[in-house]
Scaffold this motif. Structure first.
Motif, PDB file in Angstrom:
ATOM      1  N   HIS A 134       0.736   1.475   6.168  1.00  0.00           N
ATOM      2  CA  HIS A 134       1.139   1.451   4.763  1.00  0.00           C
ATOM      3  C   HIS A 134       2.575   0.938   4.633  1.00  0.00           C
ATOM      4  N   THR A 135       2.817   0.191   3.578  1.00  0.00           N
ATOM      5  CA  THR A 135       4.164  -0.338   3.363  1.00  0.00           C
ATOM      6  C   THR A 135       5.105   0.712   2.794  1.00  0.00           C
TER       7      THR A 135
ATOM      8  N   SER B   5      -2.687   5.003  -3.768  1.00  0.00           N
ATOM      9  CA  SER B   5      -3.599   6.140  -3.645  1.00  0.00           C
ATOM     10  C   SER B   5      -3.138   7.257  -4.569  1.00  0.00           C
TER      11      SER B   5
ATOM     12  N   GLN C 218      -6.173  -4.177   2.801  1.00  0.00           N
ATOM     13  CA  GLN C 218      -4.946  -4.965   2.784  1.00  0.00           C
ATOM     14  C   GLN C 218      -5.021  -6.147   3.744  1.00  0.00           C
TER      15      GLN C 218
ATOM     16  N   VAL D 267       5.591   5.040   1.978  1.00  0.00           N
ATOM     17  CA  VAL D 267       5.157   6.437   2.063  1.00  0.00           C
ATOM     18  C   VAL D 267       6.174   7.292   1.324  1.00  0.00           C
TER      19      VAL D 267
ATOM     20  N   TYR E  84      -2.023   5.351   7.981  1.00  0.00           N
ATOM     21  CA  TYR E  84      -0.700   5.695   7.453  1.00  0.00           C
ATOM     22  C   TYR E  84       0.364   4.766   8.023  1.00  0.00           C
TER      23      TYR E  84
ATOM     24  N   GLU F 262      -6.613   6.234   1.904  1.00  0.00           N
ATOM     25  CA  GLU F 262      -5.586   5.624   2.745  1.00  0.00           C
ATOM     26  C   GLU F 262      -6.201   4.687   3.793  1.00  0.00           C
TER      27      GLU F 262
ATOM     28  N   ALA G 292      -7.306   1.561   1.937  1.00  0.00           N
ATOM     29  CA  ALA G 292      -6.157   0.732   1.561  1.00  0.00           C
ATOM     30  C   ALA G 292      -5.681  -0.108   2.735  1.00  0.00           C
ATOM     31  N   ALA G 293      -5.541   0.529   3.898  1.00  0.00           N
ATOM     32  CA  ALA G 293      -5.078  -0.200   5.081  1.00  0.00           C
ATOM     33  C   ALA G 293      -6.082  -1.262   5.492  1.00  0.00           C
TER      34      ALA G 293
ATOM     35  N   ALA H 201       1.129   5.384   0.204  1.00  0.00           N
ATOM     36  CA  ALA H 201       0.545   6.670   0.565  1.00  0.00           C
ATOM     37  C   ALA H 201       1.478   7.779   0.097  1.00  0.00           C
TER      38      ALA H 201
ATOM     39  N   SER I 149       0.860  -1.186   0.000  1.00  0.00           N
ATOM     40  CA  SER I 149       0.000   0.000   0.000  1.00  0.00           C
ATOM     41  C   SER I 149       0.893   1.231   0.000  1.00  0.00           C
TER      42      SER I 149
END
Length: 261
Positions: free
Chosen positions: A69-70, A198, A188, A72, A66, A181, A184-185, A46, A44
């Protein structure tokens, strides 16, 4: 509540909440996305900008998303400048600019792709244009959630079911922050082999339903000014809040650099 910006190798300022910039450039991100897709590992992405910083300060669910997420990256020149001011090299990687390179990887690999967000008309037009520009692209789902879409509610579960049934391995999210976001989290957790990126208004830019700032404005680091002039009633307040947090972040970045030296 305090807020802090971190890079993968250092912290700009300590606090009760932190966002980690862990991918220094678009090239690094694209290489890692390819590796994840080859290995069928979910991810994921961001794209941090000042508007996100403002929202993160008062939105726990957004902060938690956030943190899960893998990847950023820095989506906004102020974020890049703050990271560099703190002594950490970062490069600009806007979500809209990542769209075509990521789609190219998916087309090359023949992977099933899904779009979530935007209007049905925009999604159809974006799909048509992207399929023409990227031979081999397989778009298996185009999902336009309702206006009041809850990224962790019943409709979100339905969207996840549709993505699972379609076998999507890459999902482009155009829901806007913080919904994209958070979704997505959340998604996942169930779709372990799917990658989520995103991209905000990225699909609307492709379809022509929104116009992006001309290249010259982007080159002058003034895309924000173009956007505000295009819709001052909606964006003036947002950019005002963004500018209000800058002094705090600049001081934090300078202090972090002194601590590291």
């Amino acid at each position: 509540m305090d807020w802090s910006l971190q890079t993968s190798s250092g912290q700009v300022r300590g606090g009760s909440s932190a966002v980690t910039l862990n991918t220094p450039s678009s090239d690094a991100l694209l290489n890692d996305i390819r590796r994840h897709l080859v290995r069928e590992r979910g991810f994921s992405v961001a794209t941090l900008n000042l508007d996100h910083v403002v929202k993160l300060r008062g939105h726990k669910e957004f902060r938690d998303a956030y943190a899960r997420h893998t990847h950023v990256v820095a989506d906004g020149n102020p974020i890049v400048w703050l990271a560099r001011l703190s002594g950490q090299p970062m490069h600009l990687a806007p979500g809209a600019d990542l769209l075509h390179p990521v789609i190219a990887i998916a087309a090359e690999m023949g992977l099933p792709v899904a779009f979530v967000g935007g209007t049905e008309a925009s999604l159809v037009e974006a799909a048509t244009r992207l399929e023409a520009e990227h031979p081999g692209l397989r778009i298996v789902a185009r999902i336009s959630p309702s206006m009041g879409f809850d990224p962790t509610g019943a409709e979100a579960e339905s969207v996840i079911d549709q993505l699972q049934e379609a076998g999507a391995q890459l999902c482009l999210l155009a829901l806007g922050a913080p919904r994209q976001e958070i979704f997505a989290a959340h998604a996942q957790e169930r779709l372990r082999r799917t990658g989520f990126l995103s991209i905000g208004a990225g699909l609307d830019f492709v379809s022509g339903h929104q116009r992006r700032a001309p290249r010259v404005m982007r080159a002058l680091k003034a895309e924000w000014l173009w956007r505000m002039a295009s819709n001052p009633r909606r964006l003036a307040g947002r950019y005002g809040r963004c500018f209000a947090v800058l002094p705090h972040l600049v001081v934090a970045a300078v202090r972090s650099r002194k601590v590291q030296s």
